[in-house]
Design an enzyme around this catalytic site. Sequence first.
Site, PDB file in Angstrom:
ATOM      1  CG  HIS A 237       0.206   2.286  12.837  1.00 24.09           C
ATOM      2  ND1 HIS A 237      -1.088   1.890  13.038  1.00 24.09           N
ATOM      3  CD2 HIS A 237       0.539   1.827  11.599  1.00 24.09           C
ATOM      4  CE1 HIS A 237      -1.507   1.201  11.979  1.00 24.09           C
ATOM      5  NE2 HIS A 237      -0.521   1.155  11.091  1.00 24.09           N
TER       6      HIS A 237
ATOM      7  CD  GLU B 166      -3.372  -1.413   5.308  1.00 20.58           C
ATOM      8  OE1 GLU B 166      -3.623  -2.408   6.002  1.00 20.58           O
ATOM      9  OE2 GLU B 166      -2.791  -0.401   5.781  1.00 20.58           O
ATOM     10  CD  GLU B 167      -1.532   2.061   7.726  1.00 15.47           C
ATOM     11  OE1 GLU B 167      -2.304   1.531   8.546  1.00 15.47           O
ATOM     12  OE2 GLU B 167      -0.352   1.723   7.591  1.00 15.47           O
TER      13      GLU B 167
ATOM     14  CG  HIS C  41      -0.529   0.080   2.510  1.00 20.28           C
ATOM     15  ND1 HIS C  41      -0.222   1.287   3.114  1.00 20.28           N
ATOM     16  CD2 HIS C  41      -0.287  -0.880   3.430  1.00 20.28           C
ATOM     17  CE1 HIS C  41       0.182   1.049   4.361  1.00 20.28           C
ATOM     18  NE2 HIS C  41       0.164  -0.246   4.574  1.00 20.28           N
TER      19      HIS C  41
END
Lengths: 478, 478
Positions: free
Chosen positions: A436, A337-338, A291
């Site tokens: 993250h 995606e996230e 991604h």
Amino acid sequence: MKNYTHVSLTALFTMALLGCQPTSSSVQKKPELVINNSQDAIISQQLAQKALNSNVAYDIVESLTVEVGPRLAGTDKDIMAVDWAMEKLWLMGFDKVYKESVQVPAWSRGHASASIIAPYDQPLVITALGGSVATPIKGIQAPIVRFESLEELTLASPGRIEGKIVFIDHKTERHKDGNGYGVTVGGRSKGAVEAAKKGAVAIVIRSIGTNHDRMAHTGMMRYEEDVPKIPAAAMSIPDAELINDMLKRDPNIVMSLNMTSENLGIATSYNVIAEVTGSSKPDEIVLIGAHLDSWDEGTGAIDDGAGVAIVTAAAKLIQDLPQKPARTVRVVLYAAEEVGLVGGKAYAAQHADELDKHYIAAESDFGAGPIYQIDFNVAPSSFSQAQHQVSAMTLFGVALGTNDASGGPDVSMMPGLGVPVASLKQDGTDYFDYHHTPNDTLDKIDPKALAQNVAAYVQFAYMMAQSEIDLRPLASSK
Amino acid sequence: MKNYTHVSLTALFTMALLGCQPTSSSVQKKPELVINNSQDAIISQQLAQKALNSNVAYDIVESLTVEVGPRLAGTDKDIMAVDWAMEKLWLMGFDKVYKESVQVPAWSRGHASASIIAPYDQPLVITALGGSVATPIKGIQAPIVRFESLEELTLASPGRIEGKIVFIDHKTERHKDGNGYGVTVGGRSKGAVEAAKKGAVAIVIRSIGTNHDRMAHTGMMRYEEDVPKIPAAAMSIPDAELINDMLKRDPNIVMSLNMTSENLGIATSYNVIAEVTGSSKPDEIVLIGAHLDSWDEGTGAIDDGAGVAIVTAAAKLIQDLPQKPARTVRVVLYAAEEVGLVGGKAYAAQHADELDKHYIAAESDFGAGPIYQIDFNVAPSSFSQAQHQVSAMTLFGVALGTNDASGGPDVSMMPGLGVPVASLKQDGTDYFDYHHTPNDTLDKIDPKALAQNVAAYVQFAYMMAQSEIDLRPLASSK
């Protein structure tokens, strides 16, 4: 009839070079393993060797993280990343390069701060969870109530929670395959809804990472219709431990929380696609994806710049072959995606008519740790043939695993649609130390491990593109 | 005549228990080492054993970091720390507990942010250096100019620097004794003056830490009269590397910098002092110190909550003895070390009349890593006697070292004033991963290593308080 050869000392030597331990499945459980040494397999080994000697993948992830950096879905930087990818793939000489628009939720992180104001005045390090609403402008000051897990919160009586800030203190365990994250991620994604149902005014979870850095881990959270939307944040792990030490002294802890995050509606992003056109079955597709979007705290190096680099570099090695493989190798760099596998779902919908031509799909989205195993999700009757087809991967540190692969986040819906998938499993022991967080930066990538990933993907993609095995039908939808 | 015994297997066993390697000086270079086994030395070993079995030091540093937390000199939290220390020491039952006022510079960190705005738009993680002025309200946007070190900046022509933001990119090397910090700290403390002399508008250095966390390291910087005061900050190490990767692509990099830090004049703080009154020479002093203030980014656990805990716990063990040692053991918790050894200098001035009664002094200010060596700075003719006096420390992982000790920051002026000092050298391999960053939190302290520090300090303090050796005069002022 194929020729076979036994696992060689070279395999063990290669694994040693890469710093890999031979796994029980590759050496002890399967002493009978014989390796495909067909002409195709020999070409795949040559490709893998080229991958190990190449800096192409590292150059790609360096370029993405330095020239673009953080690229949250739906932001200007996201579009910069799309432009970067289109140009990069074009300059690399792929047969086809194109993009497909995807509607993605846009969100602004804004500012987030918090402190404990009683019984001891201490600032906290927090970050907003993706999709969270803001606090009122004056912030929220409220007592906290601690829960061990989402499950404990779910079972708690509303009387304990009403008017309070919920603190889910679920510790994420370190595992090679990242399983600890699966245990705690529910608190992040569903905690706000559960807390709000019982009258909480906000939720601040213990970061679902495995490190001890005073950094908070972001990640997506969700609201539900008809449940009040309360602000949701994560605090660093040392801060969670600080609060526990305070709770030993006084059960009455008051937190102050200020957040200015904001949901901005829908924006347009793109799945970016590059192809090496198949020589004899160009309409049949071996999909390798990653991604393109990232969270906005680091530069998106391990999540998922590494994946972008791995699958692109693998495909480039195939593009450069004098004789292309039978099937088309399609690189898909997914959007968003996230924020909910948005690009992956959009791809599946936009390519619904073509899914029966997808021979197999895999996504690289677990950092740059070395690949230690390949799992499939193919027809049970074809599983051992599929394993044999890629068995030369064992010469590069990859064991042959199971037939229950998910394939990766953006292809996780594929088995349900009948498409076979594979998971090239990476050592993620330290993945949740960084992902993250602001620590997701280029220096966390080991170029040698990255190159081993490319070696594994190029072998996988080439051998699948040449395979004569029928991988369908799958045993069940996943 | 004292009794001697050879280094026993117990010593090696103890070192193994503590995870220590026997050093060359303790085992290989000095096979002749004989250990003091006088009655005093046996008591000191019993004290050390109690220290190893005690949680007192950990409880102290937990209490300080949880109940007070960050305590920047001259702030309200600094005074809270003084009150905490007075109460804690009083409750521990020391013979005397008092405080002495110290005038300290007060400074407010404010907010600091920076980004690269050309050629690639990327946010940076920075922190203001202690004592820095603010930028203008609208910030500073200027090209950067990179230097390898303060030395290179000093040699550079002003034409390269005028109107620019200086970037000192000096990498701090990891060493057990922390020597790498000494090499790079000049860039932090003196860089702003050198840069401003040549017309720079600001300075942003590579953090002088050894980690790869995306956190910036703060620490004190200085201005000079008649040199313009320019804003000074540090960026995280991944950000320094990001800029280097940009410089490979384009030499013209523009940074935007905003800081609101502010010098607030002079405030009152306190050196906090506790004593175990000597039984026969109460006016003679063995001083063991640490500093009570901390930077404001973490909770001041390793810098220097650990030191506060170590020397306090060591003195408490002596306080609890049925028979006190001859000399007074004085614990000094210094004010405002971080902002210029202010408490240490004030102590030396306020106790000038008494310095000839200071038998020896030592400070714990290097985290909670295990002590591997004791160095002295005593009369050369007394050095080997002093080593023998404390030789039972070798049973607890501490080798006998050199006679060129500094004693620690707040006692570093003592040798120049004729006072003998000792340095109990800690393994600081990871110290500069955490110190002066948000990562200076309680979880970075290993309770076992902390207890070994207490064991070493209690042996040292007790044996010095009982010593009959004349440690003066020193060979030279340091």
